[in-house]
Design a protein around this motif. Sequence first.
Motif, PDB file in Angstrom:
ATOM      1  N   ALA A  42      94.531  -6.864 -10.200  1.00  0.00           N
ATOM      2  CA  ALA A  42      93.753  -6.712 -11.441  1.00  0.00           C
ATOM      3  C   ALA A  42      92.320  -6.301 -11.136  1.00  0.00           C
ATOM      4  O   ALA A  42      91.749  -5.421 -11.822  1.00  0.00           O
ATOM      5  CB  ALA A  42      93.786  -8.014 -12.231  1.00  0.00           C
ATOM      6  N   ALA A  43      91.721  -6.898 -10.111  1.00  0.00           N
ATOM      7  CA  ALA A  43      90.347  -6.546  -9.736  1.00  0.00           C
ATOM      8  C   ALA A  43      90.275  -5.097  -9.268  1.00  0.00           C
ATOM      9  O   ALA A  43      89.348  -4.353  -9.634  1.00  0.00           O
ATOM     10  CB  ALA A  43      89.842  -7.496  -8.658  1.00  0.00           C
ATOM     11  N   TRP A  46      90.724  -2.835 -12.324  1.00  0.00           N
ATOM     12  CA  TRP A  46      89.485  -2.842 -13.107  1.00  0.00           C
ATOM     13  C   TRP A  46      88.427  -1.970 -12.435  1.00  0.00           C
ATOM     14  O   TRP A  46      87.764  -1.174 -13.090  1.00  0.00           O
ATOM     15  CB  TRP A  46      88.966  -4.282 -13.248  1.00  0.00           C
ATOM     16  CG  TRP A  46      87.627  -4.352 -13.920  1.00  0.00           C
ATOM     17  CD1 TRP A  46      87.371  -4.336 -15.249  1.00  0.00           C
ATOM     18  CD2 TRP A  46      86.363  -4.430 -13.262  1.00  0.00           C
ATOM     19  NE1 TRP A  46      86.021  -4.393 -15.471  1.00  0.00           N
ATOM     20  CE2 TRP A  46      85.375  -4.457 -14.254  1.00  0.00           C
ATOM     21  CE3 TRP A  46      85.975  -4.477 -11.927  1.00  0.00           C
ATOM     22  CZ2 TRP A  46      84.015  -4.520 -13.960  1.00  0.00           C
ATOM     23  CZ3 TRP A  46      84.627  -4.544 -11.628  1.00  0.00           C
ATOM     24  CH2 TRP A  46      83.665  -4.563 -12.644  1.00  0.00           C
ATOM     25  N   PHE A  47      88.274  -2.099 -11.121  1.00  0.00           N
ATOM     26  CA  PHE A  47      87.295  -1.300 -10.376  1.00  0.00           C
ATOM     27  C   PHE A  47      87.607   0.191 -10.500  1.00  0.00           C
ATOM     28  O   PHE A  47      86.706   1.003 -10.723  1.00  0.00           O
ATOM     29  CB  PHE A  47      87.286  -1.731  -8.901  1.00  0.00           C
ATOM     30  CG  PHE A  47      86.270  -1.010  -8.081  1.00  0.00           C
ATOM     31  CD1 PHE A  47      84.938  -1.382  -8.128  1.00  0.00           C
ATOM     32  CD2 PHE A  47      86.639   0.046  -7.253  1.00  0.00           C
ATOM     33  CE1 PHE A  47      83.987  -0.713  -7.366  1.00  0.00           C
ATOM     34  CE2 PHE A  47      85.699   0.721  -6.491  1.00  0.00           C
ATOM     35  CZ  PHE A  47      84.362   0.346  -6.540  1.00  0.00           C
ATOM     36  N   LEU A  49      89.258   1.749 -12.888  1.00  0.00           N
ATOM     37  CA  LEU A  49      89.116   2.245 -14.259  1.00  0.00           C
ATOM     38  C   LEU A  49      87.672   2.256 -14.760  1.00  0.00           C
ATOM     39  O   LEU A  49      87.305   3.111 -15.559  1.00  0.00           O
ATOM     40  CB  LEU A  49      89.994   1.434 -15.208  1.00  0.00           C
ATOM     41  CG  LEU A  49      91.497   1.574 -14.982  1.00  0.00           C
ATOM     42  CD1 LEU A  49      92.263   0.632 -15.903  1.00  0.00           C
ATOM     43  CD2 LEU A  49      91.958   3.011 -15.159  1.00  0.00           C
ATOM     44  N   THR A  50      86.858   1.316 -14.309  1.00  0.00           N
ATOM     45  CA  THR A  50      85.487   1.242 -14.826  1.00  0.00           C
ATOM     46  C   THR A  50      84.477   1.972 -13.959  1.00  0.00           C
ATOM     47  O   THR A  50      83.489   2.498 -14.472  1.00  0.00           O
ATOM     48  CB  THR A  50      85.031  -0.221 -14.979  1.00  0.00           C
ATOM     49  OG1 THR A  50      85.057  -0.854 -13.711  1.00  0.00           O
ATOM     50  CG2 THR A  50      85.909  -0.949 -15.969  1.00  0.00           C
ATOM     51  N   ARG A  51      84.683   2.035 -12.679  1.00  0.00           N
ATOM     52  CA  ARG A  51      83.712   2.652 -11.757  1.00  0.00           C
ATOM     53  C   ARG A  51      84.032   4.100 -11.420  1.00  0.00           C
ATOM     54  O   ARG A  51      83.168   4.811 -10.946  1.00  0.00           O
ATOM     55  CB  ARG A  51      83.621   1.852 -10.458  1.00  0.00           C
ATOM     56  CG  ARG A  51      83.309   0.397 -10.630  1.00  0.00           C
ATOM     57  CD  ARG A  51      81.912   0.213 -11.143  1.00  0.00           C
ATOM     58  NE  ARG A  51      81.679  -1.196 -11.404  1.00  0.00           N
ATOM     59  CZ  ARG A  51      80.555  -1.806 -11.168  1.00  0.00           C
ATOM     60  NH1 ARG A  51      79.544  -1.136 -10.683  1.00  0.00           N
ATOM     61  NH2 ARG A  51      80.419  -3.086 -11.437  1.00  0.00           N
TER      62      ARG A  51
END
Length: 173
Positions: A42-43, A46-47, A49-51
């Motif tokens: 998940a981390a 998330w990294f 998709l957002t960064r």
Amino acid sequence: MSAGEIDLLPGERVLWAGEPVQRPLYVAADGVIAPAGLVLAAAALWFLLTREPSGPTMVAAVVVLVAGLYGAVGRSILRYLALGRTTYAVTDSRIIARSGLFRQKERSSELAGLPAPVLKAGPSRTGTIAFGGSGSVTLIGIGEPKRVRDLLTKAIDEAKARQAPPEANSSAA
């Protein structure tokens, strides 16, 4: 594993042969590894998709994502599939397990070097038999586990007795 498939040592005889009748999808170790893998995946997702990383950072994030997914579900699925191709044998001197998803690999443990077997009961009169310490063969999801545990206890005692040095004669004339 039938007696004909086992490479027996000279004088060795088969006491029991079988295979898993119940293949657990999750085992106790998965209680820590699966959630940790899920958090890691998940981390990483998330990294990604957002960064929107690029280059080596992107590769590292994808590697972490894959490792997390493997820990969360892949490890359990591969174990489940491999247990479908697993066979066990107990001889008068060894426990043998032949397992592997793509290539069959044989592992064995000498009975004389094993502590007493520990039975963990499973569903529908199945169970797993393990031994203290790591590196020894574990019989996972076998049928009639109490009978096999009792057979193993007796075989271990007999194997240890065969290896014990003869007692010195204490009667002196």
